[in-house]
Design an enzyme around this catalytic site. Sequence first.
Site, short mmCIF file in Angstrom:
data_model
loop_
_atom_site.label_atom_id
_atom_site.label_comp_id
_atom_site.label_asym_id
_atom_site.label_seq_id
_atom_site.Cartn_x
_atom_site.Cartn_y
_atom_site.Cartn_z
CB CYS A 84 -5.46 -5.89 -4.26
SG CYS A 84 -3.87 -6.70 -3.99
CB THR A 119 0.62 -4.98 1.48
OG1 THR A 119 0.92 -5.91 2.53
CG2 THR A 119 1.88 -4.24 1.07
CB VAL A 120 -4.91 -5.57 0.89
CG1 VAL A 120 -5.44 -4.55 1.85
CG2 VAL A 120 -4.83 -5.00 -0.52
CD1 TRP A 129 -4.08 -1.06 0.96
CD2 TRP A 129 -5.72 -0.94 -0.55
NE1 TRP A 129 -3.60 -1.59 -0.20
CE2 TRP A 129 -4.58 -1.54 -1.16
CE3 TRP A 129 -6.87 -0.77 -1.32
CZ2 TRP A 129 -4.56 -1.96 -2.48
CZ3 TRP A 129 -6.87 -1.20 -2.65
CH2 TRP A 129 -5.72 -1.77 -3.22
CE1 TYR A 169 0.74 -4.36 -9.74
CE2 TYR A 169 0.54 -6.70 -10.22
CZ TYR A 169 0.01 -5.53 -9.71
OH TYR A 169 -1.25 -5.53 -9.16
#
Length: 358
Positions: free
Chosen positions: A66, A133-134, A99, A197
């Site tokens: 990521c 999220t990370v 994840w 993105y």
Amino acid sequence: MSELTTAGTEHSTKGAYVHQGEEFDRDANYIEDRIVADPSSARLNEGAQAWPVEAGRYRLVAARACPWANRTLIVRRLLGLEDAISVGLPGPTHDVRSWRFDLDEGGKDPVLGIERLQEAYFARFPDYPRGITVPAIVDIETGGVVTNDFPQITEDFAKQWTAHHREGAPDLWPAELEDEMRAVMKRIYTEVNNGVYRAGFAGSQEAYEKAYDRLWTAMDWLEERLADRRYLMGDHITEADVRLFTTLVRFDPVYHGHFKASRNKLSEMPNLWAYARDLFTTPGFGDTVDFQQIKEHYYIVHEDLNPTQIVPVGPSLENWLEPHGREALGGSPFGDGTAPGPVRPDERVDPAHTPLAV
């Protein structure tokens, strides 16, 4: 960082990234708690909580794949925070749940004892409504997430964790440059970091072409800016370089084709390409990059863009080590500081996934 929304039923394992007819709109609502040197005087957004800087208390969960998490790995290493903040490294793929620690023995993080990052979010917020999220910072004792506010995490690493910085750590936020740097970073985020993105997840031709034009306008601006200065803010690296680097290093392997950012490759832009190679070979940058995990993440997870989930073999990586010639512009990466030491053995990138001798 995960951009997915659930596709199909609540039991679906797939994420939906492209919404027909729509522009891509990132959910930028994060857990705004902060870890600070003096919680009693911290400036917080409404509803946020201050946590104390405390070596050994927190674990940074940051997938190498990521770009947003990669920032935290770079800054942690540049500042020498390895002893103060441990790191958990999920594998490169995830499903709609979260994840996974599928690279660790038994499929569990060895410190947190969890299989999925989702468990740390739910430990604190049982009904957490957003993407898992990370990067995320987890309080080890309680097992609950503290924050996933990725731009604030790295800024606080630099400004709040100074008591735990290594000797010779660089100043990533020079006070005299901060106002200009914030403006530069804002444009980089909106037009480049998030711009790729916006192009890749566009739901219509019109949305894609609009995003494409914005991205390349910004890339041309950066190419010109880097013509006569070694780094974005002048003679030494700053947080601005960290934030741009994680997009540039993914550009040719992923964004050029997978996200249709295809006007040209990064390697065809002389200043940006040389700048990216300069950073890549600077300790703390390239030695955090796992090209194979990057490719597996994008090409396997984004099934609506790549339904076959075939991961490209290329591009060749040897050109990352070609001489960049940026020394001719003067300056030095660390200013009055020094380079970080060797990567810890348990944090080294798989040698098969990088051209560097790590």
